[in-house]
Design a protein around this motif. Structure first.
Motif, PDB file in Angstrom:
ATOM      1  N   ALA A 111      49.214  40.581  31.422  1.00 18.87           N
ATOM      2  CA  ALA A 111      48.919  40.596  32.859  1.00 18.87           C
ATOM      3  C   ALA A 111      47.437  40.813  33.113  1.00 18.87           C
ATOM      4  O   ALA A 111      46.727  41.421  32.304  1.00 18.87           O
ATOM      5  N   SER A 112      46.969  40.332  34.272  1.00 19.92           N
ATOM      6  CA  SER A 112      45.611  40.577  34.763  1.00 19.92           C
ATOM      7  C   SER A 112      45.710  41.222  36.141  1.00 19.92           C
ATOM      8  O   SER A 112      46.503  40.785  36.985  1.00 19.92           O
ATOM      9  N   ASN A 113      44.923  42.267  36.366  1.00 18.34           N
ATOM     10  CA  ASN A 113      44.871  42.886  37.683  1.00 18.34           C
ATOM     11  C   ASN A 113      44.080  41.990  38.635  1.00 18.34           C
ATOM     12  O   ASN A 113      43.119  41.337  38.229  1.00 18.34           O
ATOM     13  N   PHE A 114      44.484  41.981  39.916  1.00 20.06           N
ATOM     14  CA  PHE A 114      43.874  41.081  40.886  1.00 20.06           C
ATOM     15  C   PHE A 114      43.541  41.815  42.182  1.00 20.06           C
ATOM     16  O   PHE A 114      44.215  42.769  42.562  1.00 20.06           O
ATOM     17  N   ILE A 115      42.477  41.350  42.854  1.00 18.32           N
ATOM     18  CA  ILE A 115      42.227  41.703  44.247  1.00 18.32           C
ATOM     19  C   ILE A 115      42.763  40.549  45.091  1.00 18.32           C
ATOM     20  O   ILE A 115      42.375  39.394  44.890  1.00 18.32           O
ATOM     21  N   VAL A 116      43.661  40.861  46.021  1.00 15.28           N
ATOM     22  CA  VAL A 116      44.298  39.834  46.850  1.00 15.28           C
ATOM     23  C   VAL A 116      43.957  40.114  48.307  1.00 15.28           C
ATOM     24  O   VAL A 116      44.433  41.089  48.894  1.00 15.28           O
ATOM     25  N   ASP A 117      43.119  39.281  48.892  1.00 14.92           N
ATOM     26  CA  ASP A 117      42.698  39.470  50.277  1.00 14.92           C
ATOM     27  C   ASP A 117      43.834  39.152  51.243  1.00 14.92           C
ATOM     28  O   ASP A 117      44.837  38.527  50.879  1.00 14.92           O
ATOM     29  N   TYR A 118      43.643  39.548  52.495  1.00 15.06           N
ATOM     30  CA  TYR A 118      44.634  39.312  53.536  1.00 15.06           C
ATOM     31  C   TYR A 118      44.978  37.823  53.623  1.00 15.06           C
ATOM     32  O   TYR A 118      44.107  36.977  53.740  1.00 15.06           O
ATOM     33  N   ASN A 119      46.260  37.528  53.514  1.00 11.33           N
ATOM     34  CA  ASN A 119      46.820  36.178  53.616  1.00 11.33           C
ATOM     35  C   ASN A 119      46.390  35.255  52.476  1.00 11.33           C
ATOM     36  O   ASN A 119      46.671  34.062  52.517  1.00 11.33           O
ATOM     37  N   GLU A 120      45.725  35.807  51.463  1.00  9.25           N
ATOM     38  CA  GLU A 120      45.396  34.994  50.284  1.00  9.25           C
ATOM     39  C   GLU A 120      46.660  34.786  49.455  1.00  9.25           C
ATOM     40  O   GLU A 120      47.511  35.674  49.361  1.00  9.25           O
ATOM     41  N   SER A 121      46.782  33.632  48.853  1.00  7.88           N
ATOM     42  CA  SER A 121      47.952  33.278  48.058  1.00  7.88           C
ATOM     43  C   SER A 121      47.541  33.120  46.599  1.00  7.88           C
ATOM     44  O   SER A 121      46.689  32.289  46.275  1.00  7.88           O
ATOM     45  N   VAL A 122      48.143  33.929  45.722  1.00  2.00           N
ATOM     46  CA  VAL A 122      47.812  33.898  44.293  1.00  2.00           C
ATOM     47  C   VAL A 122      49.087  33.608  43.496  1.00  2.00           C
ATOM     48  O   VAL A 122      50.049  34.374  43.571  1.00  2.00           O
TER      49      VAL A 122
END
Length: 232
Positions: free
Chosen positions: A18-29
Motif C-alpha cells: 500500500a501507499s499512503n495518499f493525500i486525497v483532496d475534497y471531491n478528488e477521485s483516486v
C-alpha cells in the motif's frame, strides 16, 4: 567431498502493498493506485475506517456499497473499478485490504488517506485601518458542489467582517460562495486578535469548522513610527 551448506534468506512481502495518499475534497483516486497487487487473486476483503463515520468523510465508490467499519468482499473486477472520493471534512481515514487466493487468505494491509477537506485557513496580520479579503484568508475548494458557507466571528472581538450580510460576533451566519468572495475582514481600531471560523456546506453535508487567527496591529513605518493606517 561435500562443501558447506549456504543459507539464503527469502523475504515474502505478500501479495499486496500500500501507499499512503493525500486525497483532496471531491478528488477521485483509484484503489489500484493505492494498492499494488501480485499473484492470482480471487477476491479482496475491504474495510474502510473513518473517524467521523459520517457522509462528510471520504467514501468509496464504483463497486459494492462500502460501509465504514464493515468488512466487504469484492471481486478483482470490482476492486479494479473502485475509487476513494475525498470528503468535505478534514479527516484521516484508514483503508484496509486483504487479498484472497483460493482458500488462502493473506494479511491485512493498511493505507492511510489524509483528507484536508474543502476549506483551509491562513493566520493573518491585518494592520489597523486596513482590511483583507476573506478569500485571501481562507481557501475554499471549487472541486465540488459547495452550496453555502457558515461564518462565525468569535466574541468579544475588535475587528469586523464587511462586504456581505451582517456578521454578528458569536452568531453563525450562512453566506453564499458569491457573497463570501466579496467579503473582507477589517481590523479594529486597536491592537488585538480575533478568531474567524469558516465551515463549508455541500447540500445536506457540513464540513469541519476551520479557524483563522487574525491579529490587528499598527503598521510600523521607517524609523519605528507606528501609524494607524498604511499608505500604499
Amino acid at each position: 567431498q561435500w562443501s558447506n551448506w549456504a543459507s539464503v534468506i527469502v523475504t515474502d512481502t505478500g501479495a499486496i502493498f500500500a501507499s499512503n495518499f493525500i486525497v483532496d475534497y471531491n478528488e477521485s483516486v483509484p484503489l489500484s493506485n493505492i494498492f499494488g497487487v501480485a499473484g492470482a487473486i480471487t477476491g479482496y476483503n475491504v474495510d474502510f475506517v473513518t473517524p467521523g463515520g459520517g457522509p462528510a468523510d471520504g467514501t468509496i465508490t464504483g463497486g459494492p456499497a462500502i460501509i465504514p467499519g464493515v468488512t466487504t468482499l469484492v471481486t478483482p473486477a470490482q476492486f479494479a473499478s473502485m475509487r476513494v472520493i475525498g470528503g468535505l471534512a478534514v479527516s484521516t481515514d484508514t483503508l484496509w485490504v486483504q487479498p484472497i487466493e483460493g482458500s488462502q487468505v493473506g494479511p491485512w494491509t493498511q493505507a492511510t488517506l489524509t483528507e484536508p477537506g474543502a476549506v483551509t485557513a491562513t493566520n493573518t496580520i491585518v494592520f489597523l485601518g486596513q482590511s483583507d479579503p476573506l478569500k485571501n484568508i481562507f481557501s475554499v475548494s471549487t472541486a465540488g458542489p459547495i452550496t453555502s458557507l457558515n461564518l462565525y466571528l468569535n466574541a468579544p472581538n475588535d475587528g469586523s467582517v464587511t462586504g456581505g450580510p451582517p456578521i454578528t460576533p458569536g452568531v453563525t451566519t450562512s453566506v453564499s460562495l458569491t457573497q463570501f468572495m466579496a467579503m473582507s475582514y477589517a481590523a479594529g481600531p486597536s491592537t488585538g486578535s480575533d478568531q474567524l471560523w469558516l465551515q463549508a456546506v455541500d447540500g445536506s453535508q457540513v464540513g469541519t469548522w476551520v479557524e483563522a487567527s487574525l491579529t490587528d496591529r499598527p503598521f510600523v513605518g521607517f524609523g519605528g513610527t507606528s501609524v494607524s493606517s498604511r499608505a500604499d
